[in-house]
Design a protein around this motif. Structure first.
Motif, PDB file in Angstrom:
ATOM      1  N   ALA A  64       9.949  34.585  31.305  1.00 19.11           N
ATOM      2  CA  ALA A  64       9.439  35.769  32.012  1.00 19.11           C
ATOM      3  C   ALA A  64       8.653  35.416  33.260  1.00 19.11           C
ATOM      4  O   ALA A  64       7.942  36.269  33.807  1.00 19.11           O
ATOM      5  CB  ALA A  64       8.568  36.591  31.072  1.00 19.11           C
ATOM      6  N   LYS A  65       8.799  34.192  33.748  1.00 16.26           N
ATOM      7  CA  LYS A  65       7.960  33.773  34.875  1.00 16.26           C
ATOM      8  C   LYS A  65       8.191  34.600  36.143  1.00 16.26           C
ATOM      9  O   LYS A  65       7.312  34.693  37.004  1.00 16.26           O
ATOM     10  CB  LYS A  65       8.170  32.289  35.165  1.00 16.26           C
ATOM     11  CG  LYS A  65       9.552  31.871  35.563  1.00 16.26           C
ATOM     12  CD  LYS A  65       9.609  30.352  35.770  1.00 16.26           C
ATOM     13  CE  LYS A  65      10.975  29.889  36.240  1.00 16.26           C
ATOM     14  NZ  LYS A  65      12.023  30.143  35.237  1.00 16.26           N
ATOM     15  N   ASP A  66       9.373  35.206  36.259  1.00 16.70           N
ATOM     16  CA  ASP A  66       9.650  36.057  37.422  1.00 16.70           C
ATOM     17  C   ASP A  66       9.592  37.550  37.075  1.00 16.70           C
ATOM     18  O   ASP A  66      10.040  38.396  37.854  1.00 16.70           O
ATOM     19  CB  ASP A  66      11.029  35.727  37.997  1.00 16.70           C
ATOM     20  CG  ASP A  66      11.114  34.295  38.512  1.00 16.70           C
ATOM     21  OD1 ASP A  66      10.119  33.819  39.103  1.00 16.70           O
ATOM     22  OD2 ASP A  66      12.160  33.648  38.307  1.00 16.70           O
ATOM     23  N   ASP A  67       9.054  37.860  35.916  1.00 16.40           N
ATOM     24  CA  ASP A  67       8.962  39.226  35.409  1.00 16.40           C
ATOM     25  C   ASP A  67       7.499  39.662  35.504  1.00 16.40           C
ATOM     26  O   ASP A  67       6.675  39.295  34.676  1.00 16.40           O
ATOM     27  CB  ASP A  67       9.465  39.258  33.961  1.00 16.40           C
ATOM     28  CG  ASP A  67       9.230  40.585  33.256  1.00 16.40           C
ATOM     29  OD1 ASP A  67       8.809  41.554  33.904  1.00 16.40           O
ATOM     30  OD2 ASP A  67       9.466  40.638  32.032  1.00 16.40           O
ATOM     31  N   SER A  70       5.744  41.317  32.432  1.00 15.08           N
ATOM     32  CA  SER A  70       5.388  40.399  31.353  1.00 15.08           C
ATOM     33  C   SER A  70       4.263  39.448  31.750  1.00 15.08           C
ATOM     34  O   SER A  70       3.354  39.183  30.950  1.00 15.08           O
ATOM     35  CB  SER A  70       6.623  39.591  30.930  1.00 15.08           C
ATOM     36  OG  SER A  70       7.577  40.424  30.310  1.00 15.08           O
ATOM     37  N   THR A  71       4.313  38.918  32.965  1.00  8.62           N
ATOM     38  CA  THR A  71       3.259  37.986  33.378  1.00  8.62           C
ATOM     39  C   THR A  71       1.917  38.696  33.491  1.00  8.62           C
ATOM     40  O   THR A  71       0.873  38.127  33.122  1.00  8.62           O
ATOM     41  CB  THR A  71       3.616  37.305  34.713  1.00  8.62           C
ATOM     42  OG1 THR A  71       3.896  38.292  35.712  1.00  8.62           O
ATOM     43  CG2 THR A  71       4.838  36.409  34.544  1.00  8.62           C
ATOM     44  N   ASN A  72       1.918  39.916  33.973  1.00  8.91           N
ATOM     45  CA  ASN A  72       0.664  40.673  34.035  1.00  8.91           C
ATOM     46  C   ASN A  72       0.135  40.936  32.624  1.00  8.91           C
ATOM     47  O   ASN A  72      -1.076  40.862  32.377  1.00  8.91           O
ATOM     48  CB  ASN A  72       0.877  42.002  34.755  1.00  8.91           C
ATOM     49  CG  ASN A  72       1.095  41.829  36.245  1.00  8.91           C
ATOM     50  OD1 ASN A  72       0.742  40.799  36.814  1.00  8.91           O
ATOM     51  ND2 ASN A  72       1.683  42.835  36.878  1.00  8.91           N
ATOM     52  N   PHE A  73       1.042  41.248  31.706  1.00 10.25           N
ATOM     53  CA  PHE A  73       0.634  41.542  30.332  1.00 10.25           C
ATOM     54  C   PHE A  73      -0.005  40.333  29.665  1.00 10.25           C
ATOM     55  O   PHE A  73      -1.054  40.444  29.024  1.00 10.25           O
ATOM     56  CB  PHE A  73       1.851  41.996  29.524  1.00 10.25           C
ATOM     57  CG  PHE A  73       1.549  42.339  28.093  1.00 10.25           C
ATOM     58  CD1 PHE A  73       1.125  43.604  27.744  1.00 10.25           C
ATOM     59  CD2 PHE A  73       1.691  41.384  27.090  1.00 10.25           C
ATOM     60  CE1 PHE A  73       0.836  43.923  26.421  1.00 10.25           C
ATOM     61  CE2 PHE A  73       1.401  41.693  25.767  1.00 10.25           C
ATOM     62  CZ  PHE A  73       0.973  42.962  25.434  1.00 10.25           C
ATOM     63  N   ILE A  74       0.620  39.176  29.792  1.00  8.11           N
ATOM     64  CA  ILE A  74       0.139  37.984  29.084  1.00  8.11           C
ATOM     65  C   ILE A  74      -1.159  37.445  29.694  1.00  8.11           C
ATOM     66  O   ILE A  74      -1.955  36.782  29.022  1.00  8.11           O
ATOM     67  CB  ILE A  74       1.219  36.875  29.064  1.00  8.11           C
ATOM     68  CG1 ILE A  74       0.917  35.822  27.986  1.00  8.11           C
ATOM     69  CG2 ILE A  74       1.369  36.209  30.421  1.00  8.11           C
ATOM     70  CD1 ILE A  74       1.129  36.291  26.580  1.00  8.11           C
ATOM     71  N   SER A  76      -3.516  39.445  31.606  1.00 11.06           N
ATOM     72  CA  SER A  76      -4.554  40.436  31.893  1.00 11.06           C
ATOM     73  C   SER A  76      -5.654  40.444  30.837  1.00 11.06           C
ATOM     74  O   SER A  76      -5.376  40.466  29.633  1.00 11.06           O
ATOM     75  CB  SER A  76      -3.924  41.825  31.971  1.00 11.06           C
ATOM     76  OG  SER A  76      -4.939  42.815  32.052  1.00 11.06           O
ATOM     77  N   PRO A  77      -6.908  40.436  31.260  1.00 16.86           N
ATOM     78  CA  PRO A  77      -8.023  40.520  30.304  1.00 16.86           C
ATOM     79  C   PRO A  77      -7.991  41.808  29.478  1.00 16.86           C
ATOM     80  O   PRO A  77      -8.557  41.859  28.387  1.00 16.86           O
ATOM     81  CB  PRO A  77      -9.263  40.465  31.197  1.00 16.86           C
ATOM     82  CG  PRO A  77      -8.813  39.827  32.462  1.00 16.86           C
ATOM     83  CD  PRO A  77      -7.399  40.270  32.646  1.00 16.86           C
ATOM     84  N   SER A  78      -7.331  42.838  29.981  1.00 17.68           N
ATOM     85  CA  SER A  78      -7.299  44.109  29.252  1.00 17.68           C
ATOM     86  C   SER A  78      -6.256  44.114  28.139  1.00 17.68           C
ATOM     87  O   SER A  78      -6.376  44.893  27.184  1.00 17.68           O
ATOM     88  CB  SER A  78      -7.022  45.266  30.219  1.00 17.68           C
ATOM     89  OG  SER A  78      -5.725  45.158  30.786  1.00 17.68           O
ATOM     90  N   THR A  79      -5.227  43.269  28.256  1.00 16.29           N
ATOM     91  CA  THR A  79      -4.175  43.256  27.241  1.00 16.29           C
ATOM     92  C   THR A  79      -4.243  42.041  26.308  1.00 16.29           C
ATOM     93  O   THR A  79      -3.734  42.110  25.188  1.00 16.29           O
ATOM     94  CB  THR A  79      -2.774  43.303  27.893  1.00 16.29           C
ATOM     95  OG1 THR A  79      -2.715  42.332  28.944  1.00 16.29           O
ATOM     96  CG2 THR A  79      -2.505  44.680  28.464  1.00 16.29           C
ATOM     97  N   LYS A  80      -4.865  40.967  26.730  1.00 15.71           N
ATOM     98  CA  LYS A  80      -4.952  39.778  25.867  1.00 15.71           C
ATOM     99  C   LYS A  80      -5.529  40.071  24.485  1.00 15.71           C
ATOM    100  O   LYS A  80      -5.034  39.564  23.476  1.00 15.71           O
ATOM    101  CB  LYS A  80      -5.766  38.678  26.551  1.00 15.71           C
ATOM    102  CG  LYS A  80      -4.949  37.787  27.453  1.00 15.71           C
ATOM    103  CD  LYS A  80      -5.779  36.587  27.910  1.00 15.71           C
ATOM    104  CE  LYS A  80      -4.927  35.601  28.674  1.00 15.71           C
ATOM    105  NZ  LYS A  80      -5.695  34.392  29.052  1.00 15.71           N
ATOM    106  N   PRO A  81      -6.585  40.888  24.381  1.00 20.14           N
ATOM    107  CA  PRO A  81      -7.130  41.164  23.038  1.00 20.14           C
ATOM    108  C   PRO A  81      -6.126  41.819  22.097  1.00 20.14           C
ATOM    109  O   PRO A  81      -6.268  41.713  20.870  1.00 20.14           O
ATOM    110  CB  PRO A  81      -8.301  42.106  23.335  1.00 20.14           C
ATOM    111  CG  PRO A  81      -8.706  41.782  24.738  1.00 20.14           C
ATOM    112  CD  PRO A  81      -7.416  41.481  25.438  1.00 20.14           C
ATOM    113  N   LEU A  82      -5.103  42.487  22.634  1.00 18.75           N
ATOM    114  CA  LEU A  82      -4.121  43.136  21.775  1.00 18.75           C
ATOM    115  C   LEU A  82      -3.453  42.139  20.845  1.00 18.75           C
ATOM    116  O   LEU A  82      -3.225  42.431  19.666  1.00 18.75           O
ATOM    117  CB  LEU A  82      -3.056  43.844  22.624  1.00 18.75           C
ATOM    118  CG  LEU A  82      -3.492  45.090  23.390  1.00 18.75           C
ATOM    119  CD1 LEU A  82      -2.371  45.567  24.290  1.00 18.75           C
ATOM    120  CD2 LEU A  82      -3.904  46.194  22.430  1.00 18.75           C
TER     121      LEU A  82
END
Length: 240
Positions: A64-67, A70-74, A76-82
């Motif tokens: 997902a390196k060009d996605d 996905s890169t924002n999700f993995i 982002s401080p807001s989504t990492k806790p998920l």
């Protein structure tokens, strides 16, 4: 009316069979449905069999390196806790008040679910409780592994007579991982739906395929390319 909520169940399994290679959940198969649902103000809560950190498959991060989704999700401080602070399934199983706020339960793929969610009794009970409560059950790619052994209260199989999809035998062969799997997902899904049901797939490997059955309550996607479509199908089902 409050915004709908979705319970996401991730794997706790981090090893690919006896290879010693890491596995887990597949990044884009969570990130893309999350993007669809979160953009529509749907609240997502994440659980896993053991709770705590749920392992993401490192190969899915590379893929997902060009996605950007996905890169924002993995990152982002807001989504990492998920996925770093998941709740244990035991918080929800057998607890009607805990599942009452949720309109759907969703299982992203990755090879991890083949090794734990397919046989996890708490996961199976939770799926049954969501189904009995009239809620939506959704899964993508290897996520439908969580459904292959689920029985309803009357002893019948959840998937009997249904239309479903999931990661195909051809796709598993193409990634050269068939020999490491505890079972072939396509075969198990065909067995579960029986002659009255159907396993559907895209005309060619890696094509997008989303199957919606049971009046919108059963949603399955074939592979990573189907993740966004599954997110849209969940959103439609819980918004209607």
């Amino acid at each position: 009316m409050s915004a709908p909520k979705v319970l996401v169940v991730l794997t706790s399994h981090d090893k690919l069979g006896d290879t010693g290679k890491p596995t887990g959940w597949y990044l884009s198969e969570f990130a893309h449905p999350y993007d669809v649902l979160n953009s529509a103000s749907v609240s997502l809560t994440v659980a896993s069999p053991r709770g705590g950190l749920s392992p993401v498959d490192p190969s899915s991060i590379d893929a997902a390196k060009d996605d950007s989704i996905s890169t924002n999700f993995i990152n982002s401080p807001s989504t990492k806790p998920l996925f770093e602070q998941t709740l244990p399934l035991s918080d929800f199983v057998g607890n009607p008040s805990a599942i009452a706020p949720f309109a759907a339960i969703f299982f992203p793929g990755g090879h991890g679910p083949m090794f734990d969610l397919a046989t996890d009794p708490q996961s199976q009970q939770l799926i049954r409780e969501f189904w009995d409560a009239g809620k939506v059950v959704a899964a993508v790619c290897h996520g439908p592994a969580a459904l292959v052994n689920v029985k309803l209260a009357d002893g019948s199989h959840l998937l009997k007579g249904r239309k479903v999809t999931g990661f195909t035998n051809e796709e598993e062969d193409m990634v050269q991982l068939s020999k490491f799997m505890p079972f072939m997902l396509e075969d198990k899904l065909k067995e579960a739906v029986g002659p009255e049901g159907a396993f559907e797939k895209a005309p060619s490997a890696w094509g997008e395929k989303v199957v919606v059955d049971a009046e919108g309550r059963l949603i399955t996607g074939q592979n990573p390319a189907s993740a966004t479509g599954v997110g849209k199908a969940i959103l439609k089902a819980i918004s209607s």
